[in-house]
Each structure stands twice: as structure tokens, then as C-alpha cells.
Scaffold this motif. Structure first.
Motif, short mmCIF file in Angstrom:
data_model
loop_
_atom_site.label_atom_id
_atom_site.label_comp_id
_atom_site.label_asym_id
_atom_site.label_seq_id
_atom_site.Cartn_x
_atom_site.Cartn_y
_atom_site.Cartn_z
N ALA A 8 0.84 -1.21 0.00
CA ALA A 8 0.00 0.00 0.00
C ALA A 8 0.87 1.26 0.00
O ALA A 8 0.58 2.24 -0.70
CB ALA A 8 -0.92 0.00 1.23
N LEU A 9 1.95 1.20 0.75
CA LEU A 9 2.88 2.33 0.82
C LEU A 9 3.53 2.58 -0.55
O LEU A 9 3.64 3.72 -1.00
CB LEU A 9 3.96 2.01 1.87
N GLU A 10 3.92 1.50 -1.21
CA GLU A 10 4.54 1.61 -2.54
C GLU A 10 3.56 2.21 -3.54
O GLU A 10 3.94 3.03 -4.38
CB GLU A 10 4.95 0.21 -3.03
N GLN A 11 2.29 1.77 -3.44
CA GLN A 11 1.27 2.29 -4.38
C GLN A 11 0.99 3.76 -4.11
O GLN A 11 0.78 4.55 -5.02
CB GLN A 11 -0.02 1.50 -4.22
N GLN A 12 0.98 4.11 -2.83
CA GLN A 12 0.68 5.49 -2.46
C GLN A 12 1.79 6.46 -2.88
O GLN A 12 1.53 7.58 -3.27
CB GLN A 12 0.49 5.55 -0.93
N TYR A 13 3.03 6.00 -2.80
CA TYR A 13 4.17 6.85 -3.12
C TYR A 13 5.06 6.17 -4.16
O TYR A 13 6.18 5.76 -3.84
CB TYR A 13 4.97 7.17 -1.85
N PRO A 14 4.58 6.00 -5.39
CA PRO A 14 5.36 5.24 -6.38
C PRO A 14 6.72 5.87 -6.66
O PRO A 14 6.81 7.09 -6.84
CB PRO A 14 4.45 5.25 -7.62
N GLY A 15 7.74 5.03 -6.66
CA GLY A 15 9.09 5.49 -6.99
C GLY A 15 9.81 6.22 -5.88
O GLY A 15 10.97 6.58 -6.03
N ARG A 16 9.13 6.45 -4.78
CA ARG A 16 9.78 7.24 -3.72
C ARG A 16 10.28 6.38 -2.57
O ARG A 16 10.94 6.87 -1.67
CB ARG A 16 8.79 8.29 -3.21
#
Lengths: 148, 142
Positions: free
Chosen positions: B71-79
């Protein structure tokens, strides 16, 4: 883990909250019989989840009253039942200690169960996972290869 | 009534001692930093590296921690770069951060600064706050 296995995470946290409050009340009232009752309730819950007192309270009161919201996710219920069994064993020892006069030991054991339940509710620290990891780390448990 | 209070005192004392011991271990890990891991995981250009310690038998790692990280990856893609570490295969790395249990997560900044060590499951919101990205919570939902 069976593909169809699911666990309601809220129900687990609800049970842990009830356990913590129950033990605090038992300690405040200095009532060993409340610890004995909780040990029996936890043992029943571990052995036969469908007859669990916590499940009954959760499904018949907490959810219908809107106090909590179910969060069902794919999970293996076995470790949770195992943890309840361990909790029941600790509380049974606590009850024994309380009834034979080793009151401080009895309340320490009961307090430990409450503290570990609270720790999981508040910061997500799973005592069973901790024990399992430490045993695996020392090579005292068979090692499995990484799964899905 | 005296014995329950004595028991509470014993538990508080033991708990405080354990907490201080854990805090001192984590403090050492924070001071040492982890720039080498930022290189290993190619996280220099990202907002942070999140190391997720797991084991093959760890159920909450898969059912609770992994969805939170996704969920964290989806929320902040590439960051955010997420590195999953089997703590039994890499015990030195686990020991370096004083990992006591699984799941555990370690948040490392792009300069190698250790921002947080979470023993136990960490929600996506908590990790986002530790990473320093928690401007818009809400729809993470884990």
C-alpha cells in the motif's frame, strides 16, 4: 496455510483488549476466580473457537453495536489458536499459584499475559512471533524455505 | 490487594529494563547509519529505503506487513525502495539493527541515516510518517 483460511484481525485485537481489561479488573479486585474463569475461557477458545466467549461478545455485541469493524484477511488461524493456548496455560499456572498462596507469582504470570496482549494491540508486537523467531534463530526449530 | 500491586511493580520494572536495553541497542544502530545498504538496494535517488525483516514461517509478515508495504509503494510510487530480508538467512543484518522479532521494519533515509526501527508490525501510515511522506494519509487503508 489453506488457501481458504481467513482471520478477522479486529476479532483478535478485541479478544486481546478484553483479556487485558479482565486481568486488570481481577488484579484490582484481587479476585483469583476471575483469572481462573479467564483461563477456562481462553482454553475453550483455543480448543473450540466456535464456542469462544470472546467470539460471542464480538459477534453478538461489539460488531452489532458498531464499536468495532471487522477486518477479515487471508491468514492461518492456527498460530492464533496456539497463542491462546499458551495464554490459557500461563493463566492456569497463575490460578494454581494464586490458590496455593504464591500470590505474587500468580499475579506476575497473569500480568505477563495482560502485558503481552496489550503490547500486540498497541504496537503490533506479537509475542508468539517473537518466541518462534528466537527459537528459529538458534536453530531449535526446523527451517523452511521461503514461500509465497 | 498488596500482591497484585507488587506484581505490577515487578512487571513495570522488568518492562522498563527491557525497554532501556532495546533502546540502547537501537540507538547504536542509528548512530552507525547504513549508507552501505542504500548503495546495495540502489535507494540513493528514492525518499527512503524500508528493510522488511521476515522469515518463511512468519504469517503476519505475509498477511499484515506485506500488504502495508504494498500500500505504501502504491501510495508513493518510486519514492520508496522496499527490501525484504529473510532474518534467518541474513542474521548479521538482523543483529546490526537489534531485530528481536518478525515482522520488523527499518526505515533508512537516502543518506543512510536510520530513521526508525519497528519491532513488530508497522502500519502504512506509521511507515509513511517515519519516511517523512505523510502529507496525505486517508486512502492507504492498511
Amino acid at each position: 496455510m489453506a488457501q481458504s483460511s481467513v482471520v478477522d484481525q479486529t476479532a483478535i485485537k478485541f479478544a486481546q483488549t478484553v483479556i487485558t481489561i479482565w486481568i486488570l479488573v481481577a488484579g484490582a479486585l484481587a479476585a483469583p476466580w476471575l483469572v481462573a474463569f479467564l483461563a477456562a475461557a481462553l482454553a475453550t477458545s483455543a480448543g473450540s473457537p466456535s464456542r469462544s466467549l470472546f467470539r460471542l461478545l464480538y459477534e453478538r455485541a461489539a460488531v452489532p453495536l458498531g464499536i468495532v469493524r471487522p477486518r477479515v484477511i487471508p491468514d492461518d488461524p492456527a498460530p492464533h489458536r496456539f497463542a491462546q493456548g499458551v495464554g490459557a496455560a500461563f493463566l492456569a499456572l497463575s490460578t494454581l499459584a494464586l490458590f496455593v498462596g504464591a500470590s505474587t507469582l500468580g499475579w506476575v504470570l497473569a500480568g505477563l499475559v495482560a502485558a503481552l496482549a496489550l503490547l500486540n494491540v498497541v504496537v503490533g508486537f506479537c509475542a508468539g512471533c517473537f518466541v518462534y523467531y528466537q527459537l528459529s534463530r538458534r536453530g531449535w526449530l526446523p527451517r523452511r524455505t521461503q514461500g509465497a | 490487594m498488596r500482591e497484585p500491586l507488587l506484581a505490577l511493580g515487578i512487571l513495570v520494572l522488568v518492562g522498563a529494563t527491557l525497554w532501556l536495553w532495546l533502546a540502547s541497542r537501537q540507538s547504536r544502530a542509528r548512530r552507525a547509519g547504513a549508507p552501505d545498504l542504500v548503495e546495495t538496494y540502489h535507494a540513493r535517488g528514492a525518499g527512503a529505503l524500508v528493510l522488511a525483516f521476515t522469515t518463511p514461517d512468519c504469517v503476519p509478515c505475509k498477511t499484515v506487513q506485506r500488504p502495508a508495504l504494498e500500500a505504501l509503494e502504491q501510495q508513493y510510487p518510486g519514492r520508496i525502495v522496499i527490501g525484504e530480508v529473510d532474518a534467518l538467512i541474513e542474521p548479521q543484518l538482523a543483529a546490526r539493527f537489534g531485530i528481536l522479532t518478525v515482522p520488523s521494519t527499518v526505515v533508512i533515509g537516502p543518506a543512510g541515516d536510520v530513521r526508525a526501527i519497528n519491532n513488530g508490525t508497522a502500519t502504512a501510515e506509521r511507515l509513511a510518517t517515519q519516511v517523512g511522506l505523510n502529507g496525505q494519509p486517508g486512502d492507504i487503508g492498511v
